[in-house]
Enzyme design. Structure first.
Site, PDB file in Angstrom:
ATOM      1  CG  ASP A  15      -1.685   1.236   1.472  1.00  0.00           C
ATOM      2  OD1 ASP A  15      -1.621   2.127   0.610  1.00  0.00           O
ATOM      3  OD2 ASP A  15      -2.379   1.329   2.507  1.00  0.00           O
ATOM      4  CE  LYS A  77      -1.436   7.185  -3.572  1.00  0.00           C
ATOM      5  NZ  LYS A  77      -1.966   6.209  -2.623  1.00  0.00           N
ATOM      6  CD  GLU A 154      -4.917   3.567  -2.439  1.00  0.00           C
ATOM      7  OE1 GLU A 154      -5.745   4.378  -1.977  1.00  0.00           O
ATOM      8  OE2 GLU A 154      -3.763   3.892  -2.756  1.00  0.00           O
ATOM      9  CG  ASP A 176      -9.703   4.280   0.502  1.00  0.00           C
ATOM     10  OD1 ASP A 176      -9.148   4.912   1.416  1.00  0.00           O
ATOM     11  OD2 ASP A 176      -9.084   3.543  -0.292  1.00  0.00           O
TER      12      ASP A 176
END
Ligand code: AMP
Length: 563
Positions: A15, A77, A154, A176
């Site tokens: 992850d 990211k 994810e 999420d």
């Protein structure tokens, strides 16, 4: 380092998060998290250049973000897929190079834990990551010496971990909210089948935005702006505000801060935070509505609601979700670790491990893919969808198009992704030219898009009159990067000195003490100063048991002070 035999190659899931990253392995029929050099499973996705020029990743780098903001970077990211360069001690790095350093650190942790070399892994990405963002993630893995077995979305990874754990869910919405991205996925469990019906989200909304909003509000209350505060003082304030955000659920919190001038304080309760966050909370609603609409479900059709991602720990987010759906969300599994566990389960699934062999997962393409066309004689730049968003993958769709005039010698196929009617508002993916033989007539051509489970898009053009076929693979090698740029990245990373893994626990404690010294004042600061010199004296003895015992004592003392 010994190579694992191909049959025994470890089944790894990663992850790669905005805030923290994790690596898990599938062993003895279950997914298990791998600890880093500090014995922790969460590795902050932060990179810093140490004073001796070596690269630090993780907790030590996280502490240096406060003490050395010009030599440390976080949340890169968020820029994945862009051309942005981030400054780190006078050198410029791309987001994928920085991500590669994090992946490299996880790879070393896995190798130390497993005792064998690691070459490949399943890596999770936000469901709503664009094609380019996915390509750059694969390139980051390549830079770290890892082959991507599969990119898994994810929320889908989380669904997989829940599917293995809980057998009673049916129609589920996965909410999420991580550090930098927000994904909503609607799926159905009919075990052994896990079927994703719709995935959508916002690539620029996450827990970091909630911290940022508080920071802005605090500075505004003090009559200051971001640019009026020097970087080190700002980093320290950001740190304190992040802590305030995480503790708001316990009651009103106060930030104490000393920049260049007078010491200041700022107190906030949940209600105040909710007012500041109103615009961000508003942005959470639209993707939920779209995912439900695309899945043709209403909130009451859902059997369960699952929260994933660190930012779902915020009570305001939990309350908002509960209100929106009229039910309490399910938070049974740890929202921080579930994605890595799901990614490792996917690796096991791919390897057809007997404990998981039965599970079948279907996913969707979360965005619409199409080409640029013209409408009538003079309206150009029209986006014509070929694969609509939330189509189950793998998929292959064909559509017929026509040349614009009889003498046309070529057509330029321009591929885009997005949900807007004009290509200028969507994301350009790739283009290529197909040669035509003029036939004194308007020619028709069939354009087929084939999208596989990894997000690899292939475009086939068939000229209907001649049957001639032209195939074009839009592969995972980054289109925005030519070979020279790719080689430069490889060389830049190969030239870096990585801080030795064994020395990390000591380096992390020193960085933590330095940060604590900076954050405290008066007696507390003096105490930390003494600890710092004590610890450097113990380090000089080079007696490992003495060092380890003092390290533990000091870490516990800092924990007790919440520093
Ligand atoms: P992730 O990318 O899933 O690790 O999520 C990271 C985000 O979760 C960061 O923005 C954190 O500030 C946020 N977060 C983690 N723990 C908490 C907490 N207890 N309260 C509020 N936000 C949190």
């Amino acid at each position: 380092m010994q190579d694992a035999t191909p049959a025994a190659a470890p089944l790894l899931g990663i992850d790669l998060g905005t805030t923290n990253s994790l690596i898990a392995v599938w062993q003895q029929g279950r997914a298990q998290l791998i600890p880093n050099a500090l014995g922790e499973v969460l590795t902050p996705s932060v990179v810093s250049i140490d004073d001796d020029g070596s690269i630090l990743v993780g907790r030590a780098a996280r502490s240096r973000l406060t003490t050395h903001p010009d030599r440390s970077v976080a949340a890169f990211k968020r820029f994945m897929g862009s051309e942005k360069r981030l400054e780190l001690g006078g050198q410029a790095f791309s987001p994928e190079e920085l991500s590669a350093l994090v992946l490299g650190s996880l790879k070393h942790d896995a190798e130390a834990f497993l005792g064998c070399a690691v070459h490949e892994a399943v890596i999770s990405v936000p469901a709503y990551f664009s094609d380019e963002q996915r390509k750059r993630t694969v390139f980051a893995a390549e830079l770290a010496g890892l082959k991507v077995q599969r990119l898994i979305n994810e929320p889908t990874a989380a669904a997989m971990a829940y599917g293995l754990h809980e057998q009673k869910f049916e129609r589920t919405l996965i909410f999420d909210l991580g550090g930098g991205t927000f994904d909503v996925t609607v799926l159905e469990y009919a075990l052994p089948l896990i079927e994703v019906h719709a995935s959508t989200g916002d690539n620029f909304l996450g827990g970091e935005d909630f911290t940022e909003a508080l920071l802005q509000a605090c500075l505004k209350d003090w009559g200051m702006t971001l640019s009026s505060v020097e970087p080190q003082a700002l980093a320290s304030l950001y740190d304190s505000i992040e802590l305030l955000k995480c503790k708001l659920g316990e009651g009103p919190q106060t930030v104490y801060w000393k920049g260049a001038g007078e010491p200041r304080e700022w107190t906030l309760d949940e209600l105040g935070a909710q007012t500041i966050w109103e615009p961000l909370l508003g942005r959470v609603r639209a993707p939920i509505e779209q995912a439900l609409r695309d899945a043709r479900l209403s909130p009451r059709d859902l059997d369960s609601l699952v929260l994933v991602g660190g930012a779902t720990r915020m009570p305001v987010v939990q309350q908002m979700v509960a209100k929106l759906f009229g039910r309490l969300p399910y938070r049974h599994l740890d929202p921080d670790t579930i994605v890595a566990l799901g990614a490792a389960s996917q690796a096991a699934c791919k390897a057809r491990d007997s404990a998981i062999e039965e599970l079948i997962l279907t996913d969707v393409c979360p965005y619409t893919l199409g080409i640029e066309t013209t409408r009538g004689a003079n309206i150009s730049g029209v986006f014509s969808p070929i694969i609509e968003r939330n189509t189950v993958i793998p998929t292959s769709r064909v559509q017929r198009f026509y040349t614009s005039h009889e003498q046309q010698k070529t057509i330029n196929v321009e591929v885009y992704q997005g949900e807007r009617p004009w290509v200028r508002d969507n994301i350009f993916i790739d283009s290529f030219v197909v040669e035509l033989t003029p036939m004194d007539k308007i020619q028709s051509l069939d354009i087929r898009f084939s999208y596989d489970i990894n997000g690899l898009l292939e475009v086939d053009v068939t000229l209907v009159d001649t049957g001639k076929r032209h195939s074009h693979s839009i592969d995972r090698s980054p289109t925005g990067l030519d070979e020279e740029a790719r080689q430069n990245s490889h060389q830049r990373l190969a030239g870096l000195k990585i801080h030795p893994r064994d020395a990390l626990p000591n380096r992390t404690l020193t960085a933590r003490l330095e940060r604590a010294w900076m954050q405290c004042l008066g007696d507390e600061r003096e105490q930390i100063g003494t600890w710092l010199s004590d610890f450097s004296q113990v380090l000089a003895t080079q007696q490992s048991s003495l060092i380890a015992s003092q390290r533990q004592q000091l870490n516990e003392a800092l924990d007790a002070l919440n520093l």
